[in-house]
Design a protein around this motif. Structure first.
Motif, PDB file in Angstrom:
ATOM      1  N   ASP A 143       5.657  22.533   2.101  1.00  0.00           N
ATOM      2  CA  ASP A 143       4.585  21.549   1.881  1.00  0.00           C
ATOM      3  C   ASP A 143       5.161  20.181   1.527  1.00  0.00           C
ATOM      4  O   ASP A 143       4.721  19.155   2.047  1.00  0.00           O
ATOM      5  CB  ASP A 143       3.640  22.009   0.766  1.00  0.00           C
ATOM      6  N   ALA A 144       6.147  20.166   0.631  1.00  0.00           N
ATOM      7  CA  ALA A 144       6.759  18.904   0.214  1.00  0.00           C
ATOM      8  C   ALA A 144       7.501  18.251   1.375  1.00  0.00           C
ATOM      9  O   ALA A 144       7.438  17.029   1.551  1.00  0.00           O
ATOM     10  CB  ALA A 144       7.710  19.143  -0.959  1.00  0.00           C
ATOM     11  N   SER A 145       8.173  19.049   2.183  1.00  0.00           N
ATOM     12  CA  SER A 145       8.897  18.513   3.328  1.00  0.00           C
ATOM     13  C   SER A 145       7.940  17.899   4.338  1.00  0.00           C
ATOM     14  O   SER A 145       8.177  16.812   4.867  1.00  0.00           O
ATOM     15  CB  SER A 145       9.731  19.616   3.979  1.00  0.00           C
ATOM     16  N   TYR A 146       6.846  18.590   4.592  1.00  0.00           N
ATOM     17  CA  TYR A 146       5.837  18.075   5.524  1.00  0.00           C
ATOM     18  C   TYR A 146       5.236  16.764   5.001  1.00  0.00           C
ATOM     19  O   TYR A 146       5.075  15.794   5.745  1.00  0.00           O
ATOM     20  CB  TYR A 146       4.746  19.122   5.736  1.00  0.00           C
ATOM     21  N   LYS A 147       4.963  16.746   3.702  1.00  0.00           N
ATOM     22  CA  LYS A 147       4.397  15.540   3.090  1.00  0.00           C
ATOM     23  C   LYS A 147       5.394  14.386   3.169  1.00  0.00           C
ATOM     24  O   LYS A 147       5.028  13.242   3.445  1.00  0.00           O
ATOM     25  CB  LYS A 147       4.017  15.819   1.638  1.00  0.00           C
ATOM     26  N   ARG A 148       6.677  14.694   2.971  1.00  0.00           N
ATOM     27  CA  ARG A 148       7.701  13.641   3.045  1.00  0.00           C
ATOM     28  C   ARG A 148       7.799  13.092   4.461  1.00  0.00           C
ATOM     29  O   ARG A 148       7.993  11.898   4.653  1.00  0.00           O
ATOM     30  CB  ARG A 148       9.049  14.159   2.572  1.00  0.00           C
ATOM     31  N   GLU A 149       7.662  13.951   5.468  1.00  0.00           N
ATOM     32  CA  GLU A 149       7.653  13.474   6.852  1.00  0.00           C
ATOM     33  C   GLU A 149       6.512  12.477   7.062  1.00  0.00           C
ATOM     34  O   GLU A 149       6.695  11.446   7.722  1.00  0.00           O
ATOM     35  CB  GLU A 149       7.508  14.632   7.830  1.00  0.00           C
ATOM     36  N   GLU A 150       5.348  12.777   6.520  1.00  0.00           N
ATOM     37  CA  GLU A 150       4.205  11.862   6.631  1.00  0.00           C
ATOM     38  C   GLU A 150       4.485  10.538   5.927  1.00  0.00           C
ATOM     39  O   GLU A 150       4.132   9.465   6.431  1.00  0.00           O
ATOM     40  CB  GLU A 150       2.946  12.501   6.038  1.00  0.00           C
ATOM     41  N   ILE A 151       5.115  10.600   4.769  1.00  0.00           N
ATOM     42  CA  ILE A 151       5.436   9.394   4.008  1.00  0.00           C
ATOM     43  C   ILE A 151       6.423   8.522   4.786  1.00  0.00           C
ATOM     44  O   ILE A 151       6.254   7.299   4.874  1.00  0.00           O
ATOM     45  CB  ILE A 151       5.996   9.765   2.617  1.00  0.00           C
ATOM     46  N   ILE A 152       7.450   9.147   5.359  1.00  0.00           N
ATOM     47  CA  ILE A 152       8.439   8.390   6.127  1.00  0.00           C
ATOM     48  C   ILE A 152       7.790   7.762   7.359  1.00  0.00           C
ATOM     49  O   ILE A 152       8.068   6.602   7.696  1.00  0.00           O
ATOM     50  CB  ILE A 152       9.637   9.287   6.506  1.00  0.00           C
ATOM     51  N   ALA A 153       6.911   8.509   8.014  1.00  0.00           N
ATOM     52  CA  ALA A 153       6.196   7.959   9.173  1.00  0.00           C
ATOM     53  C   ALA A 153       5.349   6.757   8.749  1.00  0.00           C
ATOM     54  O   ALA A 153       5.264   5.754   9.481  1.00  0.00           O
ATOM     55  CB  ALA A 153       5.326   9.029   9.819  1.00  0.00           C
ATOM     56  N   ASN A 154       4.738   6.841   7.578  1.00  0.00           N
ATOM     57  CA  ASN A 154       3.963   5.715   7.053  1.00  0.00           C
ATOM     58  C   ASN A 154       4.864   4.523   6.761  1.00  0.00           C
ATOM     59  O   ASN A 154       4.486   3.372   7.011  1.00  0.00           O
ATOM     60  CB  ASN A 154       3.207   6.144   5.791  1.00  0.00           C
ATOM     61  N   ASN A 155       6.055   4.776   6.232  1.00  0.00           N
ATOM     62  CA  ASN A 155       7.013   3.692   6.005  1.00  0.00           C
ATOM     63  C   ASN A 155       7.355   2.991   7.315  1.00  0.00           C
ATOM     64  O   ASN A 155       7.401   1.765   7.381  1.00  0.00           O
ATOM     65  CB  ASN A 155       8.296   4.221   5.352  1.00  0.00           C
ATOM     66  N   LEU A 156       7.596   3.788   8.348  1.00  0.00           N
ATOM     67  CA  LEU A 156       7.923   3.208   9.656  1.00  0.00           C
ATOM     68  C   LEU A 156       6.752   2.394  10.204  1.00  0.00           C
ATOM     69  O   LEU A 156       6.948   1.329  10.790  1.00  0.00           O
ATOM     70  CB  LEU A 156       8.321   4.311  10.636  1.00  0.00           C
ATOM     71  N   ALA A 157       5.550   2.895   9.998  1.00  0.00           N
ATOM     72  CA  ALA A 157       4.366   2.188  10.481  1.00  0.00           C
ATOM     73  C   ALA A 157       4.174   0.852   9.757  1.00  0.00           C
ATOM     74  O   ALA A 157       3.588  -0.077  10.313  1.00  0.00           O
ATOM     75  CB  ALA A 157       3.116   3.056  10.316  1.00  0.00           C
ATOM     76  N   ASN A 158       4.679   0.766   8.523  1.00  0.00           N
ATOM     77  CA  ASN A 158       4.525  -0.451   7.731  1.00  0.00           C
ATOM     78  C   ASN A 158       5.806  -1.285   7.674  1.00  0.00           C
ATOM     79  O   ASN A 158       5.951  -2.143   6.802  1.00  0.00           O
ATOM     80  CB  ASN A 158       4.075  -0.100   6.314  1.00  0.00           C
ATOM     81  N   ALA A 159       6.716  -1.059   8.602  1.00  0.00           N
ATOM     82  CA  ALA A 159       8.005  -1.751   8.582  1.00  0.00           C
ATOM     83  C   ALA A 159       7.866  -3.256   8.730  1.00  0.00           C
ATOM     84  O   ALA A 159       8.751  -4.006   8.314  1.00  0.00           O
ATOM     85  CB  ALA A 159       8.910  -1.195   9.679  1.00  0.00           C
ATOM     86  N   THR A 160       6.769  -3.718   9.289  1.00  0.00           N
ATOM     87  CA  THR A 160       6.580  -5.166   9.460  1.00  0.00           C
ATOM     88  C   THR A 160       5.490  -5.739   8.551  1.00  0.00           C
ATOM     89  O   THR A 160       5.130  -6.898   8.687  1.00  0.00           O
ATOM     90  CB  THR A 160       6.227  -5.488  10.933  1.00  0.00           C
ATOM     91  N   THR A 161       4.999  -4.922   7.633  1.00  0.00           N
ATOM     92  CA  THR A 161       3.958  -5.382   6.710  1.00  0.00           C
ATOM     93  C   THR A 161       4.602  -6.169   5.569  1.00  0.00           C
ATOM     94  O   THR A 161       5.409  -5.614   4.820  1.00  0.00           O
ATOM     95  CB  THR A 161       3.173  -4.183   6.137  1.00  0.00           C
ATOM     96  N   PRO A 162       4.261  -7.431   5.426  1.00  0.00           N
ATOM     97  CA  PRO A 162       4.859  -8.235   4.343  1.00  0.00           C
ATOM     98  C   PRO A 162       4.573  -7.642   2.959  1.00  0.00           C
ATOM     99  O   PRO A 162       3.454  -7.224   2.666  1.00  0.00           O
ATOM    100  CB  PRO A 162       4.174  -9.599   4.493  1.00  0.00           C
ATOM    101  N   GLY A 163       5.619  -7.572   2.126  1.00  0.00           N
ATOM    102  CA  GLY A 163       5.469  -7.097   0.756  1.00  0.00           C
ATOM    103  C   GLY A 163       5.406  -5.588   0.599  1.00  0.00           C
ATOM    104  O   GLY A 163       5.368  -5.085  -0.524  1.00  0.00           O
ATOM    105  N   TYR A 164       5.415  -4.829   1.700  1.00  0.00           N
ATOM    106  CA  TYR A 164       5.328  -3.366   1.597  1.00  0.00           C
ATOM    107  C   TYR A 164       6.615  -2.820   0.994  1.00  0.00           C
ATOM    108  O   TYR A 164       7.716  -3.220   1.357  1.00  0.00           O
ATOM    109  CB  TYR A 164       5.087  -2.749   2.985  1.00  0.00           C
ATOM    110  N   LYS A 165       6.476  -1.894   0.074  1.00  0.00           N
ATOM    111  CA  LYS A 165       7.616  -1.195  -0.513  1.00  0.00           C
ATOM    112  C   LYS A 165       7.603   0.237  -0.013  1.00  0.00           C
ATOM    113  O   LYS A 165       6.565   0.913  -0.057  1.00  0.00           O
ATOM    114  CB  LYS A 165       7.551  -1.199  -2.044  1.00  0.00           C
TER     115      LYS A 165
END
Length: 130
Positions: free
Chosen positions: A18-40
């Motif tokens: 479950d944690a691994s699957y959730k982390r995959e989603e988080i990383i995908a979200n990071n990639l989706a926000n790679a050009t969002t100003p101020g995103y951490k």
């Protein structure tokens, strides 16, 4: 969650999956926000929580440690990564190359965990056939 001592190890693996699957989603979200100003970038650290829980039972075999793991303590929170400094003017700290490596690593981890779960059930099934 299965409530039987025979399934303690499987329950821990289930939480890890479950944690691994959730982390995959988080990383995908990071990639989706790679050009969002101020995103951490965000992340979660399941291994830290598992190590902490297993560390409470020092000098005990792993099989016995798994029996003592409290599954409710294996719910790591998502955190914002402020330690990864941004060299970009917009304050975004997502490094696309690093996130892609982390995503590939997490996908391999998820496959290994689900494979381990399958093996555990295969062993239980073999034991019941005898």
């Amino acid at each position: 969650m299965i409530t039987s001592e025979a399934f303690d190890y499987i329950n821990v693996l289930d939480k890890a999956a479950d944690a691994s699957y959730k982390r995959e989603e988080i990383i995908a979200n990071n990639l989706a926000n790679a050009t969002t100003p101020g995103y951490k970038r965000q992340d979660l650290d399941f291994a830290l929580y598992l190590k902490r829980e297993l560390g409470k039972s020092k000098h005990i075999a792993l099989d016995q440690k798994v029996d003592d793991v409290h599954l409710r303590h294996l719910n790591p929170p998502v955190y914002e990564d402020h330690e990864s400094y941004s060299y970009r003017l917009d304050g975004n700290n997502v490094d696309i190359a690093t996130e892609n490596v982390e995503l590939a690593s997490e996908q391999l981890r998820y496959q290994a965990i689900t494979g381990s779960i399958s093996n555990q059930f295969a062993q239980l099934n073999a034991a019941m056939q005898k």
